[in-house]
Scaffold this active site. Sequence first.
Site, PDB file in Angstrom:
ATOM      1  CG  HIS A  85      -0.471   0.205   2.509  1.00 62.62           C
ATOM      2  ND1 HIS A  85      -0.183  -0.828   3.376  1.00 62.62           N
ATOM      3  CD2 HIS A  85      -0.180   1.340   3.197  1.00 62.62           C
ATOM      4  CE1 HIS A  85       0.243  -0.336   4.525  1.00 62.62           C
ATOM      5  NE2 HIS A  85       0.258   0.980   4.441  1.00 62.62           N
ATOM      6  CG  ASP A 226       0.476  -4.199   2.812  1.00 56.19           C
ATOM      7  OD1 ASP A 226       1.026  -3.687   1.813  1.00 56.19           O
ATOM      8  OD2 ASP A 226      -0.304  -3.571   3.541  1.00 56.19           O
ATOM      9  CB  SER A 652       2.712   1.766   6.302  1.00 62.80           C
ATOM     10  OG  SER A 652       1.434   1.810   6.884  1.00 62.80           O
TER      11      SER A 652
END
Length: 717
Positions: A85, A226, A652
Amino acid sequence: MNKRFFPTLLLAFVCSTLAYADGGMWLMQQINGQVARMKSLGMQLEAADIYNPNGSSLKDAVVMFDGGCTGVLVSNQGLLLTNHHCGYDQIQKHSSVQHNYLKDGFWSYSLAEELVNPGLEVEIVDEITDVTAAVKKELERIKKPSGLEFLSPRYLSSLAPEIVGKKAASRPGYRYEIKAFYGGNRYYMFTKKVFRDVRLVAAPPSSIGKFGSDTDNWAWPRHTGDFSIFRLYADKNGNPAEYSKDNVPYRPKRWVKVNAQGVKEGDFALIMGYPGTTYKFFTADEVTEWSEIDNNIRIEMRGILQDVMLREMLADPKINIMYAAKYASSQNGYKRAQGANWAIRRRSLREIKLAQQQEVLAWAKQKGIATTEEAVRAISKAIEGRQDLRMRQRYLLEGILMGIEMSNAPAADSDIADHWDDPARREAGLQSIRKQFEAFFNKDYSPEVEKDQLAIALLTRYAERIPAEKQPISIREGIAEYGSAKAYVEMIFDKSIYASRERFEEFMKNPDRDRLLRDPMSRFAASVAYEHQKLAKEVAAFDAPLAAAQRSYVASVLDMKGQPNLAPDANLTLRFTYGEIKGYQPRDVVTYGAKSTLEGVMEKEDPNNWEYVVDPKLKALYEAKNYGRYANSDGSMPVNFCATTHTTGGNSGSPVMNARGELIGLNFDRNWEGVGGDIEYLPNYQRSIILDIRYLLFIIDKFAGCQRLIDEIQPQF
């Protein structure tokens, strides 16, 4: 906004010693004060292994990715791992219907196949310097202070040349950033290398990288691969440089070894990265404002926006590509707001902050410090004073500016209007409008979706919430004249030169001054922009007194607790946090383990739901149990795990390391129950959600067959 106080609950919380429970996010220079506790949890590293101001350390392998994510270097050739992402925008920009890398994934099998990403930046911190004394000295010299310079990153960073010297500050490939900590009571300067040649190396299909998508977002258990892979390039001397075909892979002074031996519950976990924003020093009234105005409005307006986008995305693959990144970005903030409000209510975060507030006030009273109580009163006064303005501002921002694309339509300035009869100036003005149109009418915008769905839905709700006399004049008059938001939007798209490319090009062939100035979409955008600026100015009138009061309040907290024992709020600077791999019990009778496997992916599989589609090749690997060396000892294939570390947005892509500082995973999310950790760390509920490095390696190796990356990473088994 309702102001509610709970004296009975307050007494209970004070008696529970809740004062600023702290799970991190620690500054690198606070490492010495944390090493003993870290070793008690199993860490085998020394402080200098993590942060060494006089040599290389793990700090040098952790990067800021694209201004809002984290990444980690894992080879001596500048190979960089981050989340799927985080690289989503870059993957999307390289995607088309013919080459849909979002859907199918992207794998480069040589350096020549790696894709260039204009505008993408990666930063590596070189040095961290305490500049508190120098900054405070400069602040005292300001002749006409606005009252906010002590918090302004732009102003603070402008002081760098005075501190390091103008020659040093102009070094190519370097950036000097000064930021405020503890509400402006401390200042640190970060010397950074800035890489602008960053190439896409690999990314799995979204069915792996976004498996579970929005339904599973902020949730545990999780089953998402991810990750995306990039590479830093430098000039032939190893210095950061703009893109050039002559650039070579960057050779970092430090990278992190990858450990593929597996993890177990109770193992030590260390995370480093760039957490974005937290609010640990909020007073009770600030918590209420955040919940009842900011979060509630975000939830309401983004819910409307996302319902429309998702319906259109599912109906048309072209629209899906067009709106994918917008939808993902909106959904991320939406669920974060939902989770924060849940924690505020169910975990009594307002009451916790009220108890902490009372503790600080009692300490200050004992010390004879009157400014602390004055600061708390000033904070409450500012919050109450801006309540209506902030509510209107949030509805305009979430409902119009961030939701309706025509609010970004070109605006004809006075120069072209006043000099229409001057051919040269008219042409210059028209070319400026063309440039604005191209930026507005890009591939991520569908006029049909905007006209038929989005603008009508959002504008209708906005008009229901904001009294007509407080709306932008174009909205107020347009709805009054045409009878409804729907009719007003239809009129705009029927008459505007910006409603389609064909109509715009037709206008450019025969430009007309009056038509340009009367264009309804342009007038809508100008009116909304004016209202936004007006509200911003009115809200900003409360900023300086509020910031000064917050600074005074946090100064008391800092004096009471002592800096070594108190991590500052996150502000996109390099931090570390630590804990252990551990499950949790979110509610009665429900207990979650710490690890998930590929079995869970197959349990969630739903061919009729795009969020849970399983790639046929991945399913074949599962059915054959073809996991290679990446399986658990029981033969299952690991996917994700969770840990008690304290993370937030910006973390992240953060590397998750074991007791020896070896990479065991990539952080990519938090659990729903832990979103309130932005206000107060909740060790029994808060969990970082992490991609097991073995799943990443398995996808590279067995799924993609990209052996060159396995050879470069050299995982330890």
